[in-house]
Design a protein around this motif. Structure first.
Motif, PDB file in Angstrom:
ATOM      1  N   ILE A 123      26.435  54.069  37.238  1.00  0.00           N
ATOM      2  CA  ILE A 123      27.186  53.617  38.274  1.00  0.00           C
ATOM      3  C   ILE A 123      26.931  52.611  39.430  1.00  0.00           C
ATOM      4  CG2 ILE A 123      28.675  54.790  40.181  1.00  0.00           C
ATOM      5  CD1 ILE A 123      28.654  57.372  38.745  1.00  0.00           C
ATOM      6  N   GLN A 126      26.873  49.350  37.964  1.00  0.00           N
ATOM      7  CA  GLN A 126      28.177  48.740  37.862  1.00  0.00           C
ATOM      8  C   GLN A 126      28.675  48.118  39.151  1.00  0.00           C
ATOM      9  OE1 GLN A 126      31.014  48.373  35.900  1.00  0.00           O
ATOM     10  NE2 GLN A 126      29.576  48.367  34.364  1.00  0.00           N
ATOM     11  N   LEU A 127      28.317  49.047  40.517  1.00  0.00           N
ATOM     12  CA  LEU A 127      28.700  48.359  41.833  1.00  0.00           C
ATOM     13  C   LEU A 127      27.716  47.425  42.078  1.00  0.00           C
ATOM     14  CD1 LEU A 127      29.189  51.814  43.528  1.00  0.00           C
ATOM     15  CD2 LEU A 127      30.946  50.078  42.505  1.00  0.00           C
ATOM     16  N   ILE A 230      25.319  32.951  51.927  1.00  0.00           N
ATOM     17  CA  ILE A 230      24.348  33.792  51.393  1.00  0.00           C
ATOM     18  C   ILE A 230      23.946  33.495  49.791  1.00  0.00           C
ATOM     19  CG2 ILE A 230      25.728  35.604  50.260  1.00  0.00           C
ATOM     20  CD1 ILE A 230      22.759  36.088  52.352  1.00  0.00           C
ATOM     21  N   LYS A 231      24.968  32.932  49.093  1.00  0.00           N
ATOM     22  CA  LYS A 231      24.488  32.463  47.793  1.00  0.00           C
ATOM     23  C   LYS A 231      23.558  31.493  47.625  1.00  0.00           C
ATOM     24  CE  LYS A 231      27.560  32.881  43.742  1.00  0.00           C
ATOM     25  NZ  LYS A 231      28.782  32.501  42.983  1.00  0.00           N
ATOM     26  N   GLY A 253      31.238  47.763  54.111  1.00  0.00           N
ATOM     27  CA  GLY A 253      32.000  46.519  54.223  1.00  0.00           C
ATOM     28  C   GLY A 253      32.124  45.461  52.983  1.00  0.00           C
ATOM     29  N   VAL A 254      31.379  45.755  52.016  1.00  0.00           N
ATOM     30  CA  VAL A 254      31.551  44.958  51.049  1.00  0.00           C
ATOM     31  C   VAL A 254      31.581  45.745  49.503  1.00  0.00           C
ATOM     32  CG1 VAL A 254      30.429  43.080  52.033  1.00  0.00           C
ATOM     33  CG2 VAL A 254      29.425  44.635  50.771  1.00  0.00           C
ATOM     34  N   SER A 256      32.503  47.199  46.372  1.00  0.00           N
ATOM     35  CA  SER A 256      33.424  46.981  45.435  1.00  0.00           C
ATOM     36  C   SER A 256      34.078  45.563  45.557  1.00  0.00           C
ATOM     37  CB  SER A 256      35.007  48.051  45.429  1.00  0.00           C
ATOM     38  OG  SER A 256      35.691  47.230  46.415  1.00  0.00           O
ATOM     39  N   LYS A 257      33.648  44.797  46.548  1.00  0.00           N
ATOM     40  CA  LYS A 257      34.017  43.356  46.780  1.00  0.00           C
ATOM     41  C   LYS A 257      32.962  42.252  46.425  1.00  0.00           C
ATOM     42  CE  LYS A 257      37.520  45.228  49.376  1.00  0.00           C
ATOM     43  NZ  LYS A 257      37.334  46.625  48.888  1.00  0.00           N
ATOM     44  N   ILE A 258      31.856  42.585  46.299  1.00  0.00           N
ATOM     45  CA  ILE A 258      30.870  41.925  45.704  1.00  0.00           C
ATOM     46  C   ILE A 258      29.954  42.505  45.185  1.00  0.00           C
ATOM     47  CG2 ILE A 258      31.220  40.065  47.714  1.00  0.00           C
ATOM     48  CD1 ILE A 258      28.208  41.322  48.488  1.00  0.00           C
ATOM     49  N   ARG A 259      28.984  41.816  44.330  1.00  0.00           N
ATOM     50  CA  ARG A 259      27.841  42.702  43.714  1.00  0.00           C
ATOM     51  C   ARG A 259      26.549  41.845  43.927  1.00  0.00           C
ATOM     52  NH1 ARG A 259      29.053  44.953  37.770  1.00  0.00           N
ATOM     53  NH2 ARG A 259      28.824  42.704  37.199  1.00  0.00           N
ATOM     54  N   ASP A 262      25.443  39.388  41.359  1.00  0.00           N
ATOM     55  CA  ASP A 262      26.306  38.216  41.045  1.00  0.00           C
ATOM     56  C   ASP A 262      25.892  37.181  42.143  1.00  0.00           C
ATOM     57  OD1 ASP A 262      27.517  39.968  39.270  1.00  0.00           O
ATOM     58  OD2 ASP A 262      29.369  40.284  40.468  1.00  0.00           O
ATOM     59  N   LEU A 263      25.463  37.614  42.919  1.00  0.00           N
ATOM     60  CA  LEU A 263      24.965  36.525  44.070  1.00  0.00           C
ATOM     61  C   LEU A 263      23.739  36.210  44.045  1.00  0.00           C
ATOM     62  CD1 LEU A 263      26.157  38.337  47.475  1.00  0.00           C
ATOM     63  CD2 LEU A 263      27.599  36.574  46.002  1.00  0.00           C
ATOM     64  N   SER A 356      36.294  51.367  51.226  1.00  0.00           N
ATOM     65  CA  SER A 356      35.808  49.772  51.775  1.00  0.00           C
ATOM     66  C   SER A 356      37.021  49.157  52.531  1.00  0.00           C
ATOM     67  CB  SER A 356      35.322  48.913  50.754  1.00  0.00           C
ATOM     68  OG  SER A 356      35.018  47.766  51.280  1.00  0.00           O
TER      69      SER A 356
ATOM     70  N   ILE B  39      34.682  36.645  53.226  1.00  0.00           N
ATOM     71  CA  ILE B  39      33.801  36.420  51.854  1.00  0.00           C
ATOM     72  C   ILE B  39      34.300  35.286  51.089  1.00  0.00           C
ATOM     73  CG2 ILE B  39      32.896  37.909  49.955  1.00  0.00           C
ATOM     74  CD1 ILE B  39      33.579  40.407  51.515  1.00  0.00           C
ATOM     75  N   HIS B  43      32.349  34.363  45.815  1.00  0.00           N
ATOM     76  CA  HIS B  43      31.418  35.793  46.087  1.00  0.00           C
ATOM     77  C   HIS B  43      31.891  37.005  45.284  1.00  0.00           C
ATOM     78  CE1 HIS B  43      28.732  33.850  49.431  1.00  0.00           C
ATOM     79  NE2 HIS B  43      28.848  33.050  48.539  1.00  0.00           N
ATOM     80  N   ARG B  44      33.122  36.914  45.176  1.00  0.00           N
ATOM     81  CA  ARG B  44      33.824  38.281  45.093  1.00  0.00           C
ATOM     82  C   ARG B  44      33.976  38.748  43.610  1.00  0.00           C
ATOM     83  NH1 ARG B  44      38.054  39.769  48.749  1.00  0.00           N
ATOM     84  NH2 ARG B  44      38.150  41.773  47.379  1.00  0.00           N
ATOM     85  N   PHE B  45      33.821  39.926  43.444  1.00  0.00           N
ATOM     86  CA  PHE B  45      33.907  40.590  42.251  1.00  0.00           C
ATOM     87  C   PHE B  45      35.185  41.048  41.979  1.00  0.00           C
ATOM     88  CE2 PHE B  45      33.910  44.345  39.447  1.00  0.00           C
ATOM     89  CZ  PHE B  45      33.185  43.978  38.495  1.00  0.00           C
ATOM     90  N   PHE B  49      35.253  47.695  37.325  1.00  0.00           N
ATOM     91  CA  PHE B  49      34.278  48.619  37.280  1.00  0.00           C
ATOM     92  C   PHE B  49      34.379  49.616  36.260  1.00  0.00           C
ATOM     93  CE2 PHE B  49      34.085  47.292  41.902  1.00  0.00           C
ATOM     94  CZ  PHE B  49      32.867  46.582  41.737  1.00  0.00           C
ATOM     95  N   LEU B  51      33.506  52.714  35.434  1.00  0.00           N
ATOM     96  CA  LEU B  51      33.044  53.759  35.906  1.00  0.00           C
ATOM     97  C   LEU B  51      33.906  54.983  35.275  1.00  0.00           C
ATOM     98  CD1 LEU B  51      32.690  53.343  39.814  1.00  0.00           C
ATOM     99  CD2 LEU B  51      31.168  52.669  38.087  1.00  0.00           C
TER     100      LEU B  51
END
Lengths: 511, 469, 469, 511
Positions: A123, A126-127, A230-231, A253-254, A256-259, A262-263, A356, B39, B43-45, B49, B51
């Motif tokens: 899990i 994934q996140l 940040i990237k 705050g992030v 599910s929005k970013i991983r 990935d960054l 989130s 954001i 950057h966004r996913f 997921f 899960l």
């Protein structure tokens, strides 16, 4: 209400827990217990513990529990991402299949808990996009420490460790990042925030070199501002040969929005006892889930839970030559991992995303309410962006105008039955800071009530300043005398020391 | 099928559309998505997921969790002789009750006034532990015994300005690995060299000659344990401490406090810092998650100022005669000084401190005496009976507390084979230590606590007799 | 062996000799024996009690209790289809948490001010139950559904001054036996005659012709249930109530409130008094110990003044706007009037009322709807699937809620034989009702709740197929 | 503190418990749920229950728990024999092997709980001398009712029931005795206390006749006075052909000292939820253990737990032709029997005897302290005997002198964090009565503290009467308005009724 200190309680001879005498055959076979202890090591004086009956012990600690506000009412405790702690998980944690498990049992008898660890690892992968998680770290700071240990292992393997002895962090990264880096023997370079609420690329570039081992930071930090560069930061770090670690203390705050992966990050950590619904318990048992890329995975503390896909059986892999060893004994606080797994399953992917959403929405709603209070301002007020899951506020104005700052506010809040928010980690970049966090478990009504209390106190600050200064008035005790706490002649972390330093006057009459 | 899309989640009061809409309206936003505008899109996913399906229904979640954990085989249903750092002691029911109280369980941090009861419970933990180990300064617990030992080693290094640590070769490899981690690898400038001191193969006690050979004026600390990993009670603690003192080294003693109703407190034989586990004081094993460690010392400023722990002190309040509690020496922590702080501080096992406080209050001096006597007698009985099994030998046949080393070489079987046979009978045999201590042969570490009555021990012996046949 | 004679018992703080001596000295007695002087010597028992040995040590007591209870086989480890008055519904974790809070668990009686929280919780129990059943007056619970029905029958008799009660012949024999007890045997002057009304063998519903034949102006009350013991939903409640009303009889309806998210509240079809179980609202089965019953009615004085229950009313306090809670109509109870009181009042299942209050708050209207829908769908699925088993018949194949009658006559096996075969597979088959309802043949009452997923039902069907072979 | 009534809380759409939709195959097979409910029986309007999230529900009820004093501090609640309720028993009660047991399981799967029932039956037989116990009664009053049912069965079998329709009790017997006798259809004859604190033999003789079915009484009653003629009473009752039932609600005072059967009684009852350490829970789940002689045993409610000595297996005996049937469904509150068994095992014979010793000793000590308070007297002050486990006191003198009686005392005690004692069952033979009971679980210090509070309030009664009258000052709420409680126009046992009767004004703002 005046609950005595337990050391003052009890009566000689009173008993709380008793144990049977050894069976007759046992005693006959081995003799008296005292004969089994080497003479030099026999205890001569009894420990001066209280002598109490079981009901008295229970009542004493129940009374103490009643003198804790905690999350019993509304506590918007920032930087911790407090969540609802499901009572189902608590019930299940006391089942023998969780509580009475020994870490050295044959893995064939640990299949249930190893499955949970493995499934939860999946899990988190994934996140975050990472390739492997371990749960040995017993807290968020400990996970940061794990990062520093892995960093050492990684560069030691490359033969670069002596050279790469610097870790770069930011002034708003959680203090555990610089602290664990230093404990691990690294030199710490701290980047300061600039006008946008985060350090500049230029500052980062200036800090990076072939001595840099790693970058350790939070994003967003407690200001709620996301660093959009940040990237690029990560790219630059890697270009310099360094690792990049994402402290996900502010994950709500992030989420599910970013991983992180990935960054470009090599590793990250999650606080299972907070973000994933484990109870804080006043500060643990906790779990810092540490995840990393496949490249770093060989260096992880061991053992790692692995699944044999053919048999479906789980095992503990100790045979990891490159492993940095241990950061703590055994495999981790698996009872907390169980709770986090339960939380993640109860929420599901959609629920996690919604948590989130709500958390950020509620924070912005709270900001609207708080900034309407005369005397409250926020950090970086010139920035228009919606903040993420928390915002740093300041009472500087109120303090200047009335003398009521965050200390006085906190004390007075207790009188309303709501708990004080987190202020800010040191150093206080913002004067008189406070950092509430609404999260997803408090209702809009709760947030309103909480903001009403702030507004009320701000009003009182102007109308009845002394009353606020003398607070709390309705708490278990009155304002404590802080002056003794750093005075070697007066501090006392034990009753023994208290008696020694304060003598006869220390002995209050019990009850 | 019902449409669940819009169903509010039971754990999120604001997942009701009306609440979201009201808040959006208040902040003037059109959508939640808008709140994440800062954001950058790249950057966004934007994937999905993978899960497992959500189980928001408690009845389903409970079924799933019980089914999964049901694949475990616990030490309650089975008869376990595993110890080696995590112990199956009885956890009194009121310990669970108090530690499970919502007020303690969910407590975050407020003010000393709103946290009063919890702070007092913490102070009571430190106070009672101080009585057991004979020390005046006790910090709130750290993650584990090994972590406590690691912190203590670093304290010794800071106090003495030296960078060598002596530890027993009989030390738990797991715990030693943690200490080595804390002492940093050799590449680091601040590395502390960890060197092992041999143990006497006949007694399991520290080899004082080897200690003398390695002790020098550059040694920061001498660490030893009693009972040690191999179960033995170090009977020459005073001599070891005296030797360390002669060289200006700090004496660090590791203890299992459940032995201290019958064993001398380390202060009696010269310990400067005492560390150990608190798992035995009311924490469930939790597959190793029950671990917790403590650090204690005399209340001397030179020591106090090196603590990396949270420390709670008793103090007065604005009302004469009333007492309260506050964090003391907070500034020296990493919260106060970041990288200049003493190691680091963070969430640890503070709820366990409350559990342990309850445990110690319930036990009192006589409870600790009784449990110590019971355990040492039953452990010796077990050792004696096990040694009757043909080919089986107890390596250190006396001078131990609750654990002892059993050697199976004489049976022609490996520990693994013996344990496999025991497991078939619902018995978890002692921990296999033959890989970690090859000199001991095919050896296993057996642990006896108050939960093992004569009947359980006799059952083990019978099973062993069959297993080695 | 240690001398334990003088060891203080952990549950008796005053078992310390010093405490006893101090109290003896204060009252001027020389010995405790002296305090019992008023009991004549020839009354005294001077023998020895042949009791099992004391287990004051919690570790020993726990071991003993777990070993003994370990001989049970629970419905959690096994798959149970038993219902018939005690149901395996999911008990949400927070229900246990709240009901287990020391404050509630150990609460005795103080004043309305010191008991405020508990009284409020009780009021909330009554208020929520009132919403479910559609009634304004609700008493605190009585021992069980059967006892509630018995009390209601007596209320009806007092209200009407009549002494005949009509009940369905399909009624639970267990519950009926309780009602008969409450209605007194024929020898008593105040006997209430309990007469059964036939049920339609095709539908399980009340035979309205037989009802009409038995209804007369001397009938105190007509009692019926929905869902009834055989699982069926009484669809002609309004007609029954209207018939009762025509004869001046009180209509008493028995319900399982967990059905009321989808079934009409009895107030909708004319009930005067509603009774039922509260076990389904958050109480564990406890081998039958989970039972609890309620009584509710319209808030009419004629009814209210006949309640034998404790009743809690909301009221004001000396501070405007503040509310408190107090016992209302207390004087009419046996505490107030002894033998002149309404039946009798005493300790009942008041902690369960708190558990049920939590349960209902958690469920809300949508929770009750969802659980009702889920259960009725799965129960019908189960009935459908079970009916596919060769020789097996579902007696009332529709119009039921969570229970249904399965007849095995076509398989040539008795229910006992089928259940034996199921038990070997870890399945507890439905309750055997063939002795109580011989007309139904070899029949068993199967129960489906939210804990039975499709997988569990399919498992039952597979096992049944084998069992009847 | 102002916790709203739950009916005022919540927001439409909010959810606490959710359930999955039926599986696709299930739904396909049976169709919509609504189609399965006969049209006439479909619910049309949703019940007006609160709509709340799980954390909000939990917090609400935790708050309510915090507003209960109960036994969290010192509560010397008389006539109930309150004891320490072991938390071990509570833990074990939640084990599936206790909680998830169905009464209709095959007895072979109930062996553990049946063993406990049987073993505990044997323990009670020892303590009482009776020949068989059953646990079907769900409380002490219910056990008294069981006595009346058994009495009916016994005399019905003899053909005497119509004739023997009287039950004799005493004015100080617990009200449940006359009340259950009346509910069972008996005429009740109540004997009054005479100078010695119990009714005279003459009065008994006058009441006994061939219409007497049974004698039902307590000894000692709440006065703490033992009737030394009780053996003669029983003899006379039996001579008259009646049964004699001993209500052991006040067992602590004679526990281990006498046995009901030895005195000639045919039956007796024990309150397992009080005397035997089960939790009171505000009033149950409780258990009245009913025991009787072999002569009465055939009439007991069924089933009875029996042991086959040959196989060692336990069974439920339903095949009891003479049984009076049921007093409640199933076999009893076996989870309470389990707790009582655990209590008895933890105590053992010696502990049980000591509990009685301590209880009587502590009561006499308390008497000494209370009678030292100006304004406190006791019942039958002319009697010199030591009282047994409780004594009835009176505040008549204080009330006359200051206007402060037991109602005012009770309310004021709350301010000291201790709970009011039981006063007395009606009728109040002693004016302004109160009946504390020290029992064996409260320490001498606790008793002292409690008596200090009484003394303090008695002092305040003279010095600051109005302050006492206005009490409580520090409780969750202020003194309630009792006038509404018996007024049909104003009482409201449900929120529905409250809204109906009090209309718009009833709606306080939530929060």
């Amino acid at each position: 209400w005046n609950e005595p200190v337990v050391m003052e309680m009890g009566v000689p001879g009173r008993r709380g827990a008793v144990f049977p005498a050894a069976e007759a055959e046992v005693a006959a076979a081995v003799g008296e217990a005292s004969s089994l202890v080497p003479a030099a090591m026999r205890r001569r004086a009894k420990p001066a513990l209280p002598e109490m009956s079981e009901p008295d012990v229970l009542r004493h600690y129940l009374h103490l529990s009643q003198e804790v506000l905690g999350m019993m009412n509304i506590s918007l405790f920032g930087t911790c991402t407090m969540k609802y702690n499901s009572r189902l998980s608590e019930q299940i944690s006391l089942r023998p299949q969780m509580a009475d498990m020994h870490p050295y049992q044959d893995p064939r008898t640990l299949q249930g808990i190893l499955e949970i660890v493995h499934e939860f690892d999946l899990i988190l992968r994934q996140l975050s996009g990472m390739d492997q998680f371990v749960f040995q770290a017993a807290g968020g700071a400990h996970a940061a420490y794990t990062q520093t240990a892995v960093t050492r292992g990684y560069f030691a393997a490359k033969g670069e460790l002596e050279q790469r002895n610097q870790i770069i962090t930011t002034i708003q990264a959680h203090p555990c990042n610089p602290a664990t880096a230093a404990t691990s023997g690294f030199e710490v370079i701290t980047l300061m925030l600039e006008e946008n609420g985060y350090p500049s690329i230029e500052a980062l570039k200036a800090a990076l070199s072939n001595r840099t081992a790693a970058l350790m930071l939070n994003n967003p930090d407690d200001m709620g501002i996301y660093n959009p560069q940040i990237k690029e930061w990560v790219r630059l770090a890697k270009e310099a040969g360094a690792l990049a670690f994402y402290d996900h203390a502010n994950f709500n705050g992030v989420m599910s929005k970013i991983r992180a992966r990935d960054l470009g990050f090599d590793a990250c950590m999650f606080m299972l006892h907070k973000t994933f619904g484990g109870p804080k318990g006043g500060g643990g048992p906790a779990t810092g889930a540490y995840g990393c890329s496949a490249e770093l995975a060989p260096f992880l503390p061991k053992p790692v839970v692995v699944k044999d896909e053919a048999s479906g059986l789980y095992d503990l892999d100790y045979d990891r030559e490159m492993s940095v060893g241990k950061v703590r004994e055994f495999f981790g606080n698996l009872h907390i991992v169980m709770r986090a797994y339960a939380w993640a399953r109860a929420m599901g992917a959609e629920g996690i995303a919604e948590a989130s959403d709500i958390s950020v929405l509620a924070n912005n709603y709270m900001e609207k309410r708080l900034l309407a209070v005369d005397g409250v301002t926020k950090s970086h007020p010139h920035l228009d962006e919606y903040r993420l899951e928390m915002t740093r506020y300041s009472l500087e104005k109120l303090k200047e105008e009335t003398g009521i700052g965050v200390a006085e506010l906190s004390a007075r809040m207790v009188d309303f039955g709501v708990d004080a928010p987190w202020l800010a980690h040191e150093p206080w970049l913002v004067p008189e800071p406070f950092t509430p966090e609404a999260g997803e478990m408090w209702s809009k009504e709760d947030i309103d009530t909480w903001c009403d209390v702030i507004a009320q106190i701000a009003k009182e600050a102007r109308e009845n300043t002394d009353h606020v200064k003398a607070a709390p008035h309705n708490a278990a005790i009155h304002a404590i005398d802080g002056s003794a706490l750093d005075d070697p002649a007066r501090w006392a972390t034990t009753w023994r020391a208290y008696l020694k330093k304060h003598g006869a006057q220390a002995r209050r009459a019990a009850g | 099928m019902r449409q669940d899309q819009t169903r509010a989640h039971p754990w999120m009061p604001n997942s009701v559309p009306a609440a979201k809409d009201a808040m959006l309206a208040a902040i003037g936003a059109n959508s939640i998505e808008q709140l994440f505008a800062q954001i950058p899109e790249d950057h966004r996913f934007r994937g999905t997921f993978d899960l497992p399906p959500a189980l928001p229904s408690e009845v389903e979640l409970k079924k799933h969790l019980l089914k999964t954990l049901g694949k475990n085989r616990s030490c309650e249903e089975n008869l376990s002789f595993l110890g080696a750092g995590i112990y199956q002691h009885h956890v009194p029911a009121i310990v669970d009750e108090v530690a499970g109280r919502s007020e303690f369980l969910t407590s975050v941090w407020g003010t000393p006034m709103s946290d009063h009861g919890r702070n007092q419970a913490w102070f009571e933990f430190c106070s009672q532990l101080g009585e057991l180990v004979g020390m005046e300064f006790v910090g709130l617990p750290v993650y584990s015994w090994g972590c406590a030992a690691g912190n203590a080693a670093r304290m010794a290094a800071r106090i003495t300005g030296r960078r060598r640590l002596l530890v027993p070769a009989s030390m738990d490899p797991e715990r030693l690995a943690v200490v080595r981690q804390y002492c940093e690898p050799v590449q680091m400038a601040s590395h502390i060299a960890v060197e092992t001191v041999a143990f006497d193969p006949r007694t399991g006690l520290l080899d004082l000659d080897d200690l003398a050979a390695k002790l020098a004026d550059d040694v920061a600390g001498v660490y030893f344990e009693t009972p040690g990993f191999l179960g033995t009670i170090e009977s020459r603690g005073a001599e070891i401490a005296a030797a360390a003192k002669r060289h200006g080294a700090v004496t660090i003693v590791g203890v299992d406090p459940i032995s201290l109703g019958i064993l001398a407190p380390p202060s009696d034989y010269g310990a400067d810092i005492v560390v150990g586990t608190i798992q035995t004081l009311g924490a469930h094993m939790n597959c190793g998650g029950g671990a917790g460690g403590f650090i204690a010392s005399r209340d001397e400023e030179a020591y106090a100022r090196e603590y990396p722990t949270l420390n709670v002190s008793i103090t007065g309040t604005s009302v004469p005669g009333e007492v309260g509690f506050g964090l003391c020496l907070a500034h020296q922590s990493s919260y106060g000084m970041r990288e200049e702080g003493k190691d680091w501080t963070g969430n640890s096992v503070y709820l366990t401190a409350i559990a342990s406080a309850v445990y110690m209050s319930l036990m009192g001096p006589e409870g600790f005496r009784e449990i110590g006597e019971l355990i040492i007698q039953r452990a010796h009985y077990a050792a004696k009976r096990v040694a009757e099994v043909p080919g089986v030998e107890v390596v250190f046949s006396n001078g131990f507390f609750k654990e002892f080393v059993v050697r199976f070489d004489g049976t022609g079987k490996s520990v693994a084979q013996v344990n496999e046979a025991l497991m078939a009978k619902g018995i978890f045999g002692g921990k296999d230590i033959s890989a970690d201590f090859p000199a001991l042969g095919q050896a296993a570490l057996y642990c006896i606590t108050e939960i093992h009555g004569q009947a359980e021990i006799d059952r083990l012996v019978d099973a062993l007799k069959e297993a080695v046949r």
